[in-house]
Every structure is written in C-alpha cells, then in structure tokens.
Design an enzyme around this catalytic site. Structure first.
Site, PDB file in Angstrom:
ATOM      1  CE  LYS A 167      -3.667   2.357   2.684  1.00 49.57           C
ATOM      2  NZ  LYS A 167      -4.728   2.230   3.552  1.00 49.57           N
ATOM      3  CG  HIS A 170      -7.127 -28.698 -35.251  1.00 47.81           C
ATOM      4  ND1 HIS A 170      -6.301 -27.535 -35.181  1.00 47.81           N
ATOM      5  CD2 HIS A 170      -7.097 -28.735 -36.525  1.00 47.81           C
ATOM      6  CE1 HIS A 170      -5.618 -27.147 -36.373  1.00 47.81           C
ATOM      7  NE2 HIS A 170      -6.183 -27.762 -37.348  1.00 47.81           N
TER       8      HIS A 170
END
Length: 526
Positions: free
Chosen positions: A140, A278
């Site tokens: 922070k 595929h």
C-alpha cells in the site's frame, strides 16, 4: 521531485532462504540496517552479518509459538508511515517508530504443506498471518517502500540500487507491489480452496482462481491474440510438469492439444498411443508395445495426423521414435524417453519432445473452469468410467467378448472427442472418428467416410469399419445414426441410452442383427 527512494532499513523474514545471504550481504555492504525474525535472523547472523532481531527492535518478545512477532506498531508503522507527511512523521517520532524502506517476505509454505498430504492441524499452523499483513502494508505504501515476495526479484532490486546509489524507482516499486498483492491473493485463494475441500463444499459462495506465470506465449489461438501459460500448483503429470527436451517454443494451440492428447492416453492401462489434431483424436490404439500401438493409431487417419500431437503412456523408445520421425509431428509427450528416442529426434530440430515424469490418473477428482460473458462455469471433471458390470444389454444378440472389449475402448475414447461424437473401433484401435457435428448421423457418416478413405489409401480390400463396434457419446435420438453405423459395417453399438425413442433404436438394432449395450452415462464435450 525525484521518485527515487533510498533504502536505509530492511526487514527480512523468509521461509525460502534461496539467495537470502547474497541479498543480505549486498544490503549490508551498502550500510542498510537489517531487521529479521526467527530462522531468517539466525541464517543472516551465521553468515557473519550484523542483524537486529525484530523482538529487539519492537521491545516486545515473540509469543504464542511465534504466531505474534511482527504484528506490532513499530513494524507496521515503519511500513505504513507516509514519508513527508507532518502528522505521520510526528506520530512516528513520538512513539519511536523508524521507517522501514524494504520488506522481503515469502510466506509459510501452506501450498506445499497441503500438497504433501499434511493433516488438518499442520495445515492450519502453516497459514501465515504476519507475512501477508506486512506485505499488504508495504505494498500500500509503495510510494516509499520496496516490497519483495519472490526470490526472482532480488536481482531487480540489486540492479536498481546499484544504478541509483542505493535507491529504487517508483516504477519498480509499483511492479513489485502488484506482484506482492497477487501473491497474497493466490495464498488466500489456496487457503479458501483447502477449507472448501475439507468441508466438502464443492461450490462455495465465492471462488477465487489463482495461477503463476510459467510461460509467455508468442500468441494465442491466432496471431492477433495474446496469450500466456499459468500453472495452479497442482502436480498432475502433464503439460504443467513437463520438461521440454528439445524443439522450438510451444504455442497456445500446442499446449491445448498436447493436454488433450495426454489425458486421452492416460485412460488406458495397456501400451497406448493417441494422435490429436485440433484437440480431437484422429487415431488411438493399444497394442503389445508402443511401436505397434503407434502404427495402428496412425493407420486410422494418416492424413489428419500430419502436423499433429502424439501422446504415449509408456516410456518412448528408439523404435517408436524412428517411426514417428517419418511423419511431420508438432509435439510428442510421454512420461519418459530413452536415449535412443532422444537421439532419433535430434535431427528433428523443431519437434518438441516433452517428458512429464508420470501419467495422470483419469479417475481422480478435479474441477474445470470455462469463461462465459460476465462469469465462469465451474464443474467437476468428467472422470466417469464405464466398466463391464455397468453395461446393460438391450438387444436380442449379446455382444461377444471381443466386441465388449472394443466397446469399452471406444467409449473411453468418446469422452475425449468433441460432441457429437461417433467412434468406430476394431481390435483395440480406432478405425473411424466423427467429431463435432451438429447431427449425430453426420458424425456416423463422416467417421465411416474417413475410414474408407484411409483403407483405400492403404490398399485394403474393405473399410476398417467393417466388423467394428461403434460408440456414441450420447443417446441416438433417432435410428438413423445407428443405421448409418450398420451400413458402414459395424456389428455392435455402445451408447448411453435414455432417449424417448430408445425402443425404436433397439428395434432397428435387432432388425440389423446388431448387439447393443446402454451405459447410463454420457460424455458430452464442447
């Protein structure tokens, strides 16, 4: 005003001590005051470096078996105090709080503790409290504080300090803060997921997904898409555990297809080869050895196998590798590879060879996640498996032992073929695969057509589907799909059953002299 912030005081508290002494020595040589806790403090002292224990710094001893040691205003005030803010600086001076400019923390190994099968109490004890609190505080206040949670970032901090006379830039501090919040987020996610499992709560109120970057990819499914590969820490043998022994960089499609191939090969106990294109199989076969299985898997659809992915559920040997070298292949994945196989592939510079160290358990429980607009679909993994005991014969003719064996093989393959799926199998290998069609009868016809094409190319007198069994991933809604299979020469059918027209389909099977069994389980795949 410069955004450079000099580092004069650092707090180090790490469970992973890789690189710790080198980093601590770097800081000490630049006159950075070192604060530390427990084992980290001892390691730094044992290296002959000056360090102040946090208990001495705060004037408050560690207590409650170490659960309370850094949860103190002199620690959090030192991390959170805004530099240049008169009120903050006055409060810090009044209470004897000195700024902490660098925080180095990696957390208690909760994920590793769970992965090692530790009991409930041990897992709870490995939930870090002080570490995440300090990380959040330092992140922070990144305007002034540099926070490091990954060993890999030691070098970045040292490079900046060397370049800027002991200071870091705001850009680096922002990047490190973002990394730090991601780490605490992933840590909390692991804890929440563990609690959910312990409680048997399959679908808790909130689900948090976390991953760690393993690899940036050149692009996604298409060149205009960006992509990366993240791992979630689950040590399931496969692409996440794989070592790449050779070949060019893996692509997004390579990873997706290789995962599909390996999960399919894992379904079988016998030596088995799965060839994927595929994300759909174009040939799957079991045999007495891997080279035999490969040859029969390839024979199913040698045209589609070109440029495909090959998955093997045994150690890859030289003979099999020599056969694979005759075909252009993108990826080969196996639990192991012997020296002869590695040597055979050496001339194929672009072929990727992956070894995983083991095979995944297809029956193990897991969850799968899919993105939809505005959310996710979460479900348990399809780990269902049909056995002989679960089959219900519904026709006048019962299947032969060989037909039953092939039926079970076909239905396992079916689980890994996109719906609508139709699989023809004969003697432990696929001879025709129809995938991804909107109509089940079209899948039947396409599979039969592809089988005829492959048989003609091989100079065989008849299509491989003649005398085969056929599996369907879901019930036949009409008899037409079954009739198409019969026309292709199939002698037996395995399907889930459950259609309103089951009797119509059964009657058609009886009329054609086919054997048919119901599984009561379907395997849709999208």
């Amino acid at each position: 005003m410069s955004d450079l912030r000099p580092i004069r005081r650092a707090l180090l508290s790490v469970s992973n001590k890789t690189g710790l002494i080198e980093f601590a020595r770097f800081l000490s040589e630049r006159n950075v005051e070192l604060l530390s806790t427990g084992g980290t403090c001892k390691a730094i002292r044992d290296a002959g470096l000056k360090v102040v224990e946090v208990a001495e710094h705060t004037g408050f001893p560690e207590m409650l078996d170490g659960r309370v040691k850094t949860l103190h205003p002199k620690v959090h005030g030192g991390l959170l105090g805004i530099r240049g803010n008169a009120e903050h600086e006055a409060a810090m001076a009044e209470h004897g709080i000195t700024p902490i400019d660098l925080l180095v923390v990696n957390l208690y190994p909760f994920e590793a503790t769970v992965a090692n099968g530790a009991g409930y109490d041990e897992c709870v004890e490995n939930i870090d409290i002080g570490g995440p609190a300090m990380i959040r505080a330092a992140s922070k206040n990144h305007d002034a504080v540099t926070v490091v949670v990954d060993v890999e970032d030691y070098e970045r901090v040292m490079a900046e300090m060397s370049a800027h006379d002991g200071a870091t830039t705001l850009t680096l501090r922002k990047h490190l803060a973002a990394t730090a919040y991601a780490r605490t987020g992933a840590y909390d996610a692991a804890i929440s997921q563990w609690f959910a499992r312990e409680l048997g709560d399959t679908f808790p109120r909130r689900v948090v997904v976390a991953g760690e970057l393993k690899q940036n990819l050149r692009y996604g499914e298409n060149p205009h898409q960006q992509a990366a590969f993240y791992v979630n820490g689950v040590q399931r043998p496969g692409i996440a555990t794989a070592r790449q022994l050779q070949g060019k960089e893996l692509s997004y499609n390579n990873l997706n297809d290789t995962d599909a191939a390996y999960e399919l090969a894992a379904e079988f106990d016998e030596p088995t080869v799965a060839i994927i294109k595929h994300a759909n199989p174009c040939g799957v076969a079991s045999g007495p050895d891997i080279v035999s299985a490969y040859k029969t898997a390839l024979a199913c659809d040698p045209v589609s196998a070109f440029g495909g992915i090959i998955a093997i559920n045994r150690k890859l040997d030289g003979a099999t590798a020599e056969e694979i070298c005759k075909l252009f292949t993108e990826v080969v994945i196996a639990p192991e590879a012997d020296e002869a196989a590695i040597a055979a592939f050496a001339a194929k510079k672009n072929l990727r060879l992956l070894v995983t160290g083991g095979m995944p358990d297809p029956s193990s429980a897991a969850m799968t996640l899919r993105n939809v607009s505005g959310g996710y679909l979460l479900q348990s993994k399809d780990n269902g498996r049909v056995t002989l005991d679960g089959l219900k014969v519904v026709t006048k003719r019962a299947p032969t032992d060989q037909e039953l064996k092939d039926m079970l093989f076909a239905f396992r393959v079916c689980k890994h073929v996109k719906s609508n799926a139709i699989i023809y199998v004969k003697d432990g290998c696929t001879v025709g695969i129809g995938a991804g069609q909107m109509s089940r009868v079209d899948s039947s016809r396409i599979a039969a057509w592809k089988s005829k094409e492959a048989s003609d190319a091989a100079g065989l007198a008849q299509a491989g589907t003649v005398g085969s069994v056929v599996a369907s991933d879901a019930f036949f809604p009409f008899a037409d799909g079954l009739l198409a299979a019969a026309a292709a020469g199939a002698t037996a059918i395995i399907q889930p059953g459950g259609s309103m027209r089951d009797q119509e389909v059964i009657d058609a099977a009886n009329e054609k002299g086919l054997a048919m069994v119901f599984t009561g389980m379907r395997h849709f795949r999208h």
